[in-house]
Design an enzyme around this catalytic site. Sequence first.
Site, mmCIF file in Angstrom:
data_model
loop_
_atom_site.group_PDB
_atom_site.id
_atom_site.type_symbol
_atom_site.label_atom_id
_atom_site.label_comp_id
_atom_site.label_asym_id
_atom_site.label_seq_id
_atom_site.Cartn_x
_atom_site.Cartn_y
_atom_site.Cartn_z
ATOM 1 N N HIS A 35 1.005 10.570 -5.116
ATOM 2 C CA HIS A 35 0.063 10.411 -3.479
ATOM 3 C C HIS A 35 0.113 9.520 -2.947
ATOM 4 C CE1 HIS A 35 -3.119 11.780 -1.073
ATOM 5 N NE2 HIS A 35 -2.849 12.845 -0.761
ATOM 6 N N LYS A 39 1.194 6.106 -0.214
ATOM 7 C CA LYS A 39 2.102 6.516 1.333
ATOM 8 C C LYS A 39 2.429 4.701 2.166
ATOM 9 C CE LYS A 39 -1.381 9.412 2.237
ATOM 10 N NZ LYS A 39 -0.760 10.673 1.282
ATOM 11 N N ASP A 76 10.704 -6.521 2.734
ATOM 12 C CA ASP A 76 11.813 -7.690 2.320
ATOM 13 C C ASP A 76 11.048 -7.854 0.873
ATOM 14 O OD1 ASP A 76 13.718 -7.113 3.857
ATOM 15 O OD2 ASP A 76 12.591 -8.834 6.125
#
Lengths: 173, 173
Positions: free
Chosen positions: A117, A119, A124
């Site tokens: 779940h 996000k 870099d």
Amino acid sequence: GPLKEVLFFPSPQVCVEHLFTSHRSFPCACPFPHGIQTSFSRLLEHLLSARTSLEMCIFSFSNMEMSRAILLLHKRGVVVRVVTDRDYMTITGSQIGALRKAGISVRHEMSSAVHMHHKFALVDGRKLISGSLNWTLTAVQSNKENVIITEEPELVRPFQQEFLKLWEASDPA
Amino acid sequence: GPLKEVLFFPSPQVCVEHLFTSHRSFPCACPFPHGIQTSFSRLLEHLLSARTSLEMCIFSFSNMEMSRAILLLHKRGVVVRVVTDRDYMTITGSQIGALRKAGISVRHEMSSAVHMHHKFALVDGRKLISGSLNWTLTAVQSNKENVIITEEPELVRPFQQEFLKLWEASDPA
Ligand SMILES: [Zn+2]
Ligand SMILES: [Zn+2]
């Protein structure tokens, strides 16, 4: 101090074409407002700032412009690695298939009883992008959502470890 | 520097009874492990650290122990204000009704076409708790989730403004 930025959504729909086409010699003919910075254009800018690597743990990914940004980074030689949810990667509109087709490494949560779940994305290995926002059009244009962007090492480091842990534990199939 | 902490989930199920009952003169008889700190016990500790106010924007709230923590804070005189999603506040297991019944101020997103998808809380106006984690049992015990806890003013301030904006715009009915 290190970068700390917060973006809130929904974000009004504006033209983001200039972020993808750096040498434009003609005015854009699309129907959306031009020359306006929004939370979404800012988020795309942060993604497109990747020079060497982009590591993502993304539950739901159907946003076409974000997909376009990832594919562009891949084409530029940025090493993109994606961990995603087992169920959501195959729903209608998911961009995960398009990423795989382009040769981007995608792994997914093993178990269908568990949701990946997160996000978040790491640019870099030193810039964290994380919040409530799924990478979908509804989330960007309709929902009340937040995204934190930071280069604070105390925040970036744990997410870097989490990415590597999930990458190792996830299914490349 | 100011507090910066990251918690990852899922979190193993352990006894958190000691967080609710400060003067316990008998050993706990519950079947879960005791004396172990987890991401979830740490999250509860941060919530229970509120002394004056707790402001929450929570998409989905069904976790019984988090509800117990909020009700305890309310009983202690902490001013609790909740903004939630219109659709999710009435689903089975939602704790929003219990908060309202106890006299806690709850408002919800006006439109059902839009989700109030935030999952953040502000403790005493100076500690931010925010991430991917919905306040449900599945999120805590099964999903791959993250929560950032920070007192960094550059991160706290924008969320404070967002809370007030959504509080003003939301329906108290
Ligand atoms: Zn345009
Ligand atoms: Zn116990």
